[in-house]
Design an enzyme around this catalytic site. Structure first.
Site, PDB file in Angstrom:
ATOM      1  N   GLU A   1       0.996  -0.600  -5.231  1.00 20.02           N
ATOM      2  CA  GLU A   1       0.222   0.229  -5.433  1.00 20.02           C
ATOM      3  C   GLU A   1       0.530   1.541  -4.989  1.00 20.02           C
ATOM      4  O   GLU A   1       0.063   2.417  -4.350  1.00 20.02           O
ATOM      5  CB  GLU A   1      -1.028  -0.416  -4.090  1.00 20.02           C
ATOM      6  CG  GLU A   1      -1.978   0.709  -4.419  1.00 20.02           C
ATOM      7  CD  GLU A   1      -2.680   1.810  -3.441  1.00 20.02           C
ATOM      8  OE1 GLU A   1      -1.752   2.084  -2.339  1.00 20.02           O
ATOM      9  OE2 GLU A   1      -3.384   2.886  -3.569  1.00 20.02           O
TER      10      GLU A   1
ATOM     11  N   ASP B   1       1.115  -1.529  -0.145  1.00 17.27           N
ATOM     12  CA  ASP B   1       0.057  -0.050  -0.363  1.00 17.27           C
ATOM     13  C   ASP B   1       1.280   1.321   0.184  1.00 17.27           C
ATOM     14  O   ASP B   1       1.965   1.502   0.568  1.00 17.27           O
ATOM     15  CB  ASP B   1      -1.286   0.352   1.057  1.00 17.27           C
ATOM     16  CG  ASP B   1      -1.578   0.747   1.425  1.00 17.27           C
ATOM     17  OD1 ASP B   1      -2.648   0.705   0.478  1.00 17.27           O
ATOM     18  OD2 ASP B   1      -2.001   2.169   1.880  1.00 17.27           O
TER      19      ASP B   1
END
Lengths: 684, 684
Positions: free
Chosen positions: A407, A378
């Protein structure tokens, strides 16, 4: 260096002057090219040297000139981890002599002295060779230099390829040029290149509305996921969720007692990044899920979000890992003027960066210990590049099968840097590339060196954070065409479900790309059996991907001209084991050995899609036939693997019409070789 | 490195990963760009550091972001020799804080704590600053942090640019990223970029037929050469010529008693590369010629051909510098099956390479001692690259004003390598680029990075070795248009005369590009006063070059569309001191300060040429007006500096017709600003 006359320039693949490795997957071939040349007209020889990091021994492959002083050789990567490669070259005096002798002989001016020169050269090479080879070289030298023998016969002897190959193994070390430092290629397993992802929230996995889903519920949905053809099931963070400043539905402040909070708000009194949210199950349940998934060919990917809530144990145990404000409180996340009081970022400029790095790596190691091999990271772009480079290198050293997906929907150069430093796959701008021009430009950029050497795009038409305007307003056809584009432009792609297959298209507000009632902040109940679900289309598209190696790589992507701005056409060719781009021509021109009605090597897929989800669009397609291995006069069949329809085409110009109400795309398999009378038993 | 969060990538200019220097001439600006970024959203700061090789101190220039994480700064090169440059960057916490504070203030959410954070940051910077600056920073910190003062006022204080500039000088060394190794730029004098060459054979310089020319005769022709506007007079080798195997007229074997031999067959009993051919004059005469030329602004360029005849003193004194054949004789030059018994190449793989290199360098030093500063190097591609790199570096270290022109019509990568390793200027494929497509493609390649960073083309429409088919068959118009192309496509160009201005076009045989009765092998007598001589056209073209700085550089070259394949159109803009390409826009948009009818900075030249020497060609020109700094609605005047004609144009589309019988080209100076009523005294 001073007797060295050869130079080596511009070796490819090469990322940032060799600062970063190129990437391949196991079984692929690495085609290495370099400019190699010397002053004057002498012949040069070049070899490619390579070795796996686990072996001290270099393996050599002779390079071949491919024109304009460019040379090429290839090696197959058969082990995970890192390979090193370099190029070595020298002036090949024996070869120069052979060329010259032949030309003189052809012109009738070869002399005894010319032959003696060859003999002298061969003898000097023999002095550098081990005994057996030295003997062969000397015998040959004596024959060449034996004035009592027939001159013609000796000139013919000079042509011996065997002896030339022998001689070329023993260049004079004084004149050999070695490229300064070896380059590296990082080898991943195949799923790094070709993977099909499905994202779901475990807490929404319950079959009954009102109950919160568990790992056991996810397990029950595995057949559903497998039936659609996915091989990676990605779960948002599974850790305890903080309560301080917890966000309620639709990201509003002040969560109610029953609001579950965002899975990305990691850490509570129950634990942090190594713990499992009590409501999902135990570590045992998680391992059980992993095993059950594995039986269906599905891997579980975990989300790693390196940030904490104020309730995370790290906050008390390691306050030195967070930035203190002048009043002694910890700095929460900010993007001024927006403030996120529920999230504490780590302070990577802390003097305690070293223990911090080690602790974060231990989080990955923990889940590797539990059996996870794929991590979706993330927001990696908000942590230092040096940290990721270290972490990925250190994790992959003992576990070269671990895959990291970045990401990072951030600035282009930041995304590329993350890929260069080690991320296996990368999120990218696909969600916002919707027109023909946007798609063509972007995927052309991704497909070209140097980007294609280090950046592996994973294409997501939607994510829990992104419900694009195109999907909000395009209806069913928009979901269909974005699925086809993602699945065929990208060897790796994923969807966030069941929002995707159930065509969830309600945004929180007009102009927003966030989902209304997002699963990020609340539990949702889904009717997965809805009759209008895209489940079957997804299953079919993923089966097409599985059956067609051309779609399992990105390097052969090529766009074709079509005279309608709403229609896009592109092809991919080649087998799954190739280098892609480099092998395209060869693969496409491969000839069937089994005499079937289709050349086995001719693995080309042509996609034509209607980007307008509302209207029928038609136009004339102008195929680049050569790129498909099809001659200008050849007939060929295109077989739409979506509809089953087959068309017989001849020549580059063909008519296309696509009705989004029916199907917004063709995925054609090209069957090049048609049966002719030559295939008939009695022919000849 | 571990607290360092900034990365620096892709610095330009950069040649082969920094292996070679970029090139500039004195007075130019070096625009340095780099990708600079950090993780997250913090502000970053970047500085360019540069120094001349003669100074240990780095000078710093703040870099400015130009979009997409690219940063730029420039420095002027004011000394000959080498400059080094690099980029340094860091996360600028104070600047991040300022940005955030401003956004919070705008949103009305700035707090006392926010101000305290700034004070703390400023104090920590003060700890790294010397006393005076530290005091300013502390005062500022105390004001910002003084809770008794008005908050608005303190927020305004945070905006102080002076204090930000002060603070930015003292980044925390722990978080500063330095680019790995400095890059280099090599600075030559201006003639390296802009030079106008005339080649002639001194032995053909006599004013009466039958007598062999001398340096004194050359001296008499200096006004002729100067009147045409040349600033470099290049002489083929001036050394004693060997007699063994001497070639007769038209390169035939068996020279007669009176045949003078080729000047490139260097060395006889009278001396070698440091001697002067007795028939030309003495060293004293040569020095006299140099001085006389200098008074007319002309430099003498000498030809250096590192090869010998069998009669060269080196052959006896240093047989170890030549390759021996098995029978003990010396290997003569060969290009099998062709053999050149009159030429011995040096054997650069000799164990005595070191004394050989030193002796060859001493040849250059000898002529530098005689006053020569420009050398045209014959066939450099047949001697080792490492030798040239060493020689040029060592010669230029004490003599940074020395210019080397590489005569290498060989493979593209070899030519580029020679330029990279140090040759100041390079022969190139101009003679064989005759069609619009060929010219456009080739000069686009030369004008783009990285080639434009290291390769300075010197354009020759003819040489003693090359009488192109285009010149053989195109008549007077062919000579005219090739002159215009060479002189305007190339900031440096040259002609071999008087063959060029007298339009000598007889080839030795059909299909050959060699001159009949070439001066290489015989003395020629020329009627320089012939009425059809191109002398006047050449003088005019060279005057145009001198008057228009745009033509004195190559970086701003840009092709324009014209709808006839026989017509070519291109422009050059910018001043002589600029970086060219980078400054084009700025220069073109410069506004006149003196109110004259032409903007002083608007130095744009537009060339339109008819490549068909036989027929009138006409077509519509589609100008890229923006590249010329002209608005879509602006009127502008184009002034043909060749014919004197002026045309008033408006908009991009304009008609062109060129009759080769009259003049095959326009060289337009673009006068952008037209007088309007605003220029009239009474206006306003």
């Amino acid at each position: 260096m001073s007797k060295v006359r050869v130079v080596i320039e511009n070796i490819a693949p090469q990322v940032d002057c060799g600062r970063f490795p190129a990437k391949r997957v196991i079984g692929e071939s690495v085609a290495v090219e370099a400019d190699v040349f010397a002053d004057g007209h002498d012949a040069v020889a070049a070899i490619l040297l390579y070795r796996h990091e686990g072996s001290p021994d270099w393996i050599s492959v002779p390079m071949t000139p491919i024109g304009n002083d460019r040379w090429r050789a290839a090696f197959a990567v058969k082990l995970l981890g890192r390979y090193f490669y370099t190029v070595t070259a020298w002036v090949d005096h024996l070869e120069s002599w052979r060329h010259g002798l032949q030309k003189k002989a052809d012109a009738g001016v070869a002399t005894e002295l010319d032959l003696q020169q060859g003999a002298v050269l061969a003898l000097s090479i023999a002095d550098r060779a081990p005994e057996t080879d030295a003997r062969s070289l000397r015998e040959w030298a004596h024959a060449i230099g034996d004035a009592s023998r027939d001159q013609e016969e000796r000139i013919a002897l000079a042509e011996s390829e065997t002896l030339h190959e022998l001689a070329s193994q023993y260049p004079d070390a004084d004149i050999v040029c070695e490229h300064e430092s070896p380059l590296a290629v990082h080898v991943d397993r195949e799923r790094a290149r070709y993977s099909t992802w499905y994202e779901m929230f475990p807490r929404s996995a319950a079959s009954e509305a009102g109950r919160r889903g568990t790992f056991a519920d996810v397990e029950k949905l595995l057949t559903y996921v497998a039936s659609m053809g996915f091989d990676v099931l990605y779960l948002p963070p599974i850790h305890p969720i903080g309560t301080t400043e917890r966000k309620g539905p639709n990201n509003l402040a002040g969560a109610g007692q029953d609001d579950p909070g965002s899975p990305w708000a990691i850490g509570s009194g129950e634990g942090g990044h190594k713990a499992i949210h009590r409501e999902l199950g135990t570590l045992e349940d998680f391992r059980h899920l992993l095993a059950a998934a594995g039986e269906l060919g599905i891997e579980i990917a975990l989300d790693i979000a390196f940030q904490t809530t104020p309730d995370h144990p790290y906050v008390k145990e390691h306050p030195e890992w967070f930035l203190k404000r002048p009043d002694g409180t910890i700095q929460f996340a900010e993007n001024p003027p927006k403030q996120y009081q529920d999230i504490y970022p780590f302070h990577f400029e802390t003097d305690s960066w070293n223990p911090l790095w080690n602790e974060l790596k231990s989080v990955i190691d923990h889940w590797i210990g539990a059996g996870v091999r794929i991590f979706r990271i993330d927001n990696p772009h908000t942590k230092p590049f040096a940290f990721w480079e270290w972490l990925i290198t250190e994790v992959q050293r003992p576990h070269p099968d671990v895959i990291f997906l970045a990401e990072a929907f951030t600035r282009p150069k930041v995304m590329y840097r993350l890929a260069k430093l080690g991320f296996t796959q990368s999120y990218n701008y696909f969600p916002w590339r919707n027109t023909k021009r946007e798609l063509t430009d972007y995927f052309t950029e991704l497909g070209r060196a140097p980007v294609c050497e280090f950046f592996r795009a994973n294409l997501w038409p939607n994510t829990p954070d992104i419900l694009t305007e195109y999907l909000q307003y395009g209806g069913r056809a928009a979901f269909m065409v974005r699925l086809v584009l993602a699945a065929t432009l990208g060897a790796s792609y994923g969807i966030y479900g069941p929002a995707f297959e159930l065509m969830e298209n309600r945004a929180r507000e007009s102009g927003s790309e966030e989902y209304l009632d997002s699963e990020k902040y609340q539990v949702r109940s889904w009717d997965r059996e809805r009759r209008d679900s895209l489940q079957e289309l997804i299953a079919r598209v993923n089966r097409i991907r599985r059956d067609n190696p051309a779609l399992q790589g990105d390097r052969s992507l090529r766009f074709h001209t079509i005279d309608n701005e709403s229609l896009i056409a592109y092809s991919k060719c080649g087998s799954s084991t190739g280098n892609g781009g480099e092998r395209r021509g060869a693969a496409a021109h491969g000839v069937s050995e089994n005499g079937a009605d289709e050349a086995a090597a001719a693995d080309c897929v042509l996609v034509v899609a209607n980007l307008d989800p509302h209207h029928v669009q038609s136009g004339w397609l102008q195929l680049d036939l050569a790129s498909l291995g099809i001659g200008p006069q050849d007939s060929f069949q295109v077989h739409d693997l979506l509809s089953g329809a087959r068309f017989l085409w001849r020549g580059p110009r063909n008519y296309i019409a696509l009705d989004p109400a029916h199907s917004p795309a063709h995925i054609f398999r090209i069957r090049r070789r048609m049966r002719t009378e030559r295939d008939f038993d009695y022919f000849m």
